[in-house]
Design a protein around this motif. Structure first.
Motif, PDB file in Angstrom:
ATOM      1  N   UNK A 439       0.844  -1.187   0.000  1.00 46.99           N
ATOM      2  CA  UNK A 439       0.000   0.000   0.000  1.00 46.99           C
ATOM      3  C   UNK A 439       0.882   1.241   0.000  1.00 46.99           C
ATOM      4  N   UNK A 440       0.405   2.274  -0.679  1.00 44.36           N
ATOM      5  CA  UNK A 440       1.182   3.513  -0.808  1.00 44.36           C
ATOM      6  C   UNK A 440       0.409   4.671  -0.177  1.00 44.36           C
ATOM      7  N   UNK A 441       1.143   5.632   0.363  1.00 43.81           N
ATOM      8  CA  UNK A 441       0.493   6.781   0.992  1.00 43.81           C
ATOM      9  C   UNK A 441       1.393   8.014   0.911  1.00 43.81           C
ATOM     10  N   UNK A 442       0.760   9.186   0.969  1.00 44.22           N
ATOM     11  CA  UNK A 442       1.503  10.450   1.037  1.00 44.22           C
ATOM     12  C   UNK A 442       0.655  11.488   1.780  1.00 44.22           C
ATOM     13  N   UNK A 443       1.338  12.430   2.410  1.00 45.73           N
ATOM     14  CA  UNK A 443       0.652  13.479   3.163  1.00 45.73           C
ATOM     15  C   UNK A 443       0.297  14.637   2.228  1.00 45.73           C
ATOM     16  N   UNK A 444      -0.917  15.161   2.382  1.00 48.05           N
ATOM     17  CA  UNK A 444      -1.404  16.212   1.482  1.00 48.05           C
ATOM     18  C   UNK A 444      -1.469  17.567   2.170  1.00 48.05           C
ATOM     19  N   UNK A 445      -1.115  18.600   1.415  1.00 46.42           N
ATOM     20  CA  UNK A 445      -1.288  19.995   1.840  1.00 46.42           C
ATOM     21  C   UNK A 445      -1.329  20.863   0.584  1.00 46.42           C
TER      22      UNK A 445
END
Length: 518
Positions: A439-445
């Motif tokens: 699974x892949x993830x990244x923080x958003x802003x």
């Protein structure tokens, strides 16, 4: 070709002795010593400028394209290359039904109805011709089709690599090979008008050295040598937006604070716009400044997150790290998503948190392996073997996150998002949920990305005056223009806007030169 002396004498007799600079300085015709002559002057070398230069040079016009930066391309060169059009070969190969009316309706909805519909219709109806134009000039597109947030159907294509430079470089090469003069470190300072208020030239500076300082107005930079260009057909302003002009943008919108990062190149300032405003040019929507919802706090500038966000938002979910719950339609338009992220980014106690966007290994195939690798290498994208491991890393309540994933997977299975009505579509014929590790993830802003406001043009790309009517000899295209996108631009709608109106501006400036010379 006439000698410079004969041109000067002819100009002096035609101008009637009165020349006005936008700064308010008046000169007699005898005081101008033209350093260069051309039919068309293009200010800016991104999508719009390149399209204008290609059209002008194809029409036989002596064409000069200038850019204040040391390298060509502006924001276009670092753009992701996404290009939304109706009727592409990629749509036809996948039997996607689309039409101009739907295209316009989608952009109007995103723009909150503030858009200039006459300009939107020109973009929609001429998008395919702009695509074909770019192919004829050497641009290569890959066999991929995507659906960006806010679009009702998949209509986004990309060049061979997800980079706008794969469009700008072939166009620049074509224009140069055909005889266009292209100059970097050359800044536009002012228009030169005759007694009738018609544009007959421009004051520019050679050897300009751009220096980025968000706290200093660019007008304080006096580097370079002033030159005067006599322009017979028209000046095409393809000078872009002002997202990186921190001082100017905050004067317009107070809550777009200096701490918000920006996806643009450092040269995206309001310097050219201010010069046009001094000349009485009409503007609109200057306070409509867009944030890109796919930015990440873990990198500066445009970065890799926006590229990976395409499959992640399409086939994954965004969750609040405090609860593990979804909080938005991941394929809503940019404004809706940015507003939703900002809302949960700031906690009641003043602390900050960053939503996390999650997808699985199947979704990750929606972009290239190179993009995934780059994201992992930079530490912007994280990879996990289990959802529990992902939750632990980001401090997300596991039970809340697991329920969100399970609920989303059930929505995919049933073909209906019961929470946010997100469009659910297949990737290469496969329904994609969040179940196949890793699974892949990244923080958003969100980051400041696009300025919708700019000068007012008509459907012929002619710039309008504050007092009404067109300014003869002045054209504009691309992000320098206000109106097409209203309150918020849809993703992948910038390239068709730039190419379509860049072509119109270049062709009309060249046509005007031919008519005046006849």
């Amino acid at each position: 070709m006439q000698s410079a002396r004969r041109k000067f004498l002819r100009d002096a007799s035609l101008l009637g002795g009165a020349i006005l600079l936008g700064s308010g300085e008046r000169l007699g015709a005898e005081d101008i010593r033209w350093d260069e002559y051309c039919d068309v002057l293009v200010v800016g070398s991104g999508f719009a400028g390149c399209a204008a230069a290609c059209e002008a040079i194809d029409a036989g016009a002596k064409t000069i394209m200038i850019d204040k930066m040391p390298v060509l391309g502006g924001n276009s060169a670092i753009n992701g290359g996404a290009f939304a059009i109706v009727g592409s070969p990629q749509q036809k190969a996948r039997n996607v039904a689309d039409n101009y009316e739907s295209y316009v309706a989608d952009l109007l909805k995103a723009g909150r109805g503030m858009n200039d519909v006459s300009l939107l219709e020109v973009i929609a109806k001429n998008g395919y011709a702009a695509y074909k134009f770019s192919v004829d000039k050497g641009v290569i597109y890959r066999d991929a089709l995507g659906q960006f947030g806010g679009h009702s159907v998949p209509r986004t294509i990309w060049p061979e690599i997800n980079s706008g430079s794969k469009i700008t470089i072939p166009l620049q090469r074509y224009a140069k090979n055909k005889g266009a003069i292209i100059r970097t470190n050359t800044i536009f300072d002012d228009l030169i008008l005759n007694a009738k208020g018609e544009v007959i030239g421009a004051k520019i500076r050679h050897d300009y050295e751009f220096k980025f300082d968000p706290n200093i107005d660019e007008s304080e930079n006096k580097s370079g040598q002033s030159k005067y260009y006599r322009v017979y057909g028209g000046v095409v302003m393809a000078s872009g937006g002002f997202s990186y002009d921190v001082k100017f943008r905050q004067e317009l919108v107070a809550n777009i604070t200096p701490d918000l990062d920006c996806t643009n190149h450092y040269g995206a300032t309001a310097y050219a716009l201010k010069a046009l405003m001094k000349n009485g040019v009409a503007t609109r929507h200057l306070d409509q400044i867009q944030l890109g919802p796919w930015g990440s706090p873990d990198e500066r500038g445009f970065g890799i997150a926006p590229v990976f966000a395409i499959p992640a938002f399409s086939y994954g979910i965004a969750v609040d790290v405090r609860t593990g719950k979804r909080f938005m339609n991941e394929l809503a338009d940019r404004k809706e998503r940015s507003d939703a992220i900002i809302k949960i980014h700031k906690n009641p106690d003043g602390s900050l948190s960053h939503p996390v966007v999650i997808c699985d290994s199947v979704a990750a195939t929606g972009t290239t392996k190179a993009n995934v690798y780059r994201g992992l290498e930079k530490g912007v994208i994280k990879r996990f073997d289990t959802i529990k491991e992902l939750a632990l890393h980001y401090g997300i309540p596991y039970e809340g996150l697991k329920k969100s994933v399970d609920d989303y997977n059930s929505y995919v299975a049933n073909g209906k998002d019961l929470e946010f009505n997100k469009p659910l579509f297949k990737l290469n014929g496969i329904s994609v949920n969040i179940s196949k590790p890793p699974f892949y993830a990244w923080r958003a802003l969100p980051k400041v990305h696009h300025t919708m406001g700019g000068v007012v043009i008509d459907t012929q790309a002619q710039v309008q005056s504050q007092s009404g009517g067109s300014i003869a000899g002045l054209y504009a295209a691309g992000e320098a223009v206000g109106g097409p996108h209203g309150a918020s631009r849809l993703g992948s709608a910038a390239i068709p806007d730039c190419l379509v109106f860049g072509r119109i501006a270049g062709a009309n400036a060249a046509k005007r030169s031919r008519e005046l010379r006849a």
